[in-house]
Design a protein around this motif. Structure first.
Motif, mmCIF file in Angstrom:
data_model
loop_
_atom_site.group_PDB
_atom_site.id
_atom_site.type_symbol
_atom_site.label_atom_id
_atom_site.label_comp_id
_atom_site.label_asym_id
_atom_site.label_seq_id
_atom_site.Cartn_x
_atom_site.Cartn_y
_atom_site.Cartn_z
ATOM 1 N N VAL A 183 56.516 51.070 66.009
ATOM 2 C CA VAL A 183 55.099 51.215 65.710
ATOM 3 C C VAL A 183 54.906 51.961 64.400
ATOM 4 O O VAL A 183 54.077 51.590 63.578
ATOM 5 C CB VAL A 183 54.371 51.936 66.867
ATOM 6 C CG1 VAL A 183 52.958 52.323 66.484
ATOM 7 C CG2 VAL A 183 54.345 51.049 68.096
ATOM 8 N N SER A 184 55.688 53.007 64.160
ATOM 9 C CA SER A 184 55.509 53.780 62.934
ATOM 10 C C SER A 184 55.878 52.970 61.701
ATOM 11 O O SER A 184 55.344 53.214 60.619
ATOM 12 C CB SER A 184 56.327 55.068 62.987
ATOM 13 O OG SER A 184 57.703 54.770 62.997
ATOM 14 N N ASP A 185 56.763 51.995 61.823
ATOM 15 C CA ASP A 185 57.109 51.139 60.685
ATOM 16 C C ASP A 185 55.972 50.196 60.321
ATOM 17 O O ASP A 185 55.873 49.761 59.189
ATOM 18 C CB ASP A 185 58.356 50.314 60.980
ATOM 19 C CG ASP A 185 59.618 51.149 60.957
ATOM 20 O OD1 ASP A 185 59.562 52.290 60.466
ATOM 21 O OD2 ASP A 185 60.654 50.661 61.438
ATOM 22 N N ALA B 253 50.832 52.478 54.688
ATOM 23 C CA ALA B 253 50.990 53.768 54.001
ATOM 24 C C ALA B 253 49.645 54.420 53.720
ATOM 25 O O ALA B 253 49.547 55.645 53.673
ATOM 26 C CB ALA B 253 51.774 53.579 52.712
ATOM 27 N N ALA B 254 48.600 53.623 53.552
ATOM 28 C CA ALA B 254 47.288 54.168 53.230
ATOM 29 C C ALA B 254 46.737 55.049 54.347
ATOM 30 O O ALA B 254 45.938 55.949 54.086
ATOM 31 C CB ALA B 254 46.312 53.032 52.946
ATOM 32 N N ILE B 255 47.177 54.819 55.575
ATOM 33 C CA ILE B 255 46.668 55.634 56.677
ATOM 34 C C ILE B 255 47.753 56.502 57.301
ATOM 35 O O ILE B 255 47.671 56.895 58.450
ATOM 36 C CB ILE B 255 45.989 54.764 57.755
ATOM 37 C CG1 ILE B 255 46.932 53.711 58.320
ATOM 38 C CG2 ILE B 255 44.735 54.129 57.233
ATOM 39 C CD1 ILE B 255 46.386 52.971 59.520
ATOM 40 N N GLY B 256 48.801 56.794 56.515
ATOM 41 C CA GLY B 256 49.803 57.743 56.974
ATOM 42 C C GLY B 256 51.133 57.166 57.381
ATOM 43 O O GLY B 256 51.982 57.873 57.917
ATOM 44 N N GLY B 257 51.370 55.890 57.118
ATOM 45 C CA GLY B 257 52.650 55.283 57.454
ATOM 46 C C GLY B 257 53.700 55.570 56.398
ATOM 47 O O GLY B 257 53.488 56.366 55.480
#
Length: 89
Positions: free
Chosen positions: A35-37, A41-45
């Motif tokens: 899920v984290s992948d 990136a814009a929302i914290g990934g």
């Protein structure tokens, strides 16, 4: 024998504790990594330039390339990292 709230609470507590001992933690770990992948990136990934995860083929390739660059003399490393100049059209 009537079922009381204490019996239900005890059964529930044992069931939840048993899940932690039987491997639910490893399932959650794998789900969290996947899920984290997928979080942008814009929302914290993960950022786009983050290295691959250990244990994958891409990670082994990344480490080989990193070691190759490490062994190069500093003058050659600087030449590799600079982008090629753009040609006018």
């Amino acid at each position: 024998m009537p079922t009381s709230a204490r019996h239900i609470a005890t059964i529930l507590a044992v069931a939840l504790a048993g899940c932690g001992l039987s491997g639910c933690g490893t399932i959650n770990e794998k789900i969290a990594a996947g899920v984290s992948d997928s979080i942008p990136a814009a929302i914290g990934g993960l950022p786009a330039d983050a290295p691959p995860r250990p244990g994958t083929a891409k990670y082994d390739e990344y480490m080989r390339e990193r070691e190759r660059k490490r062994l190069l003399p500093a003058s050659e490393r600087d030449k590799e990292e600079q982008p090629a100049p753009a040609t006018p059209r």
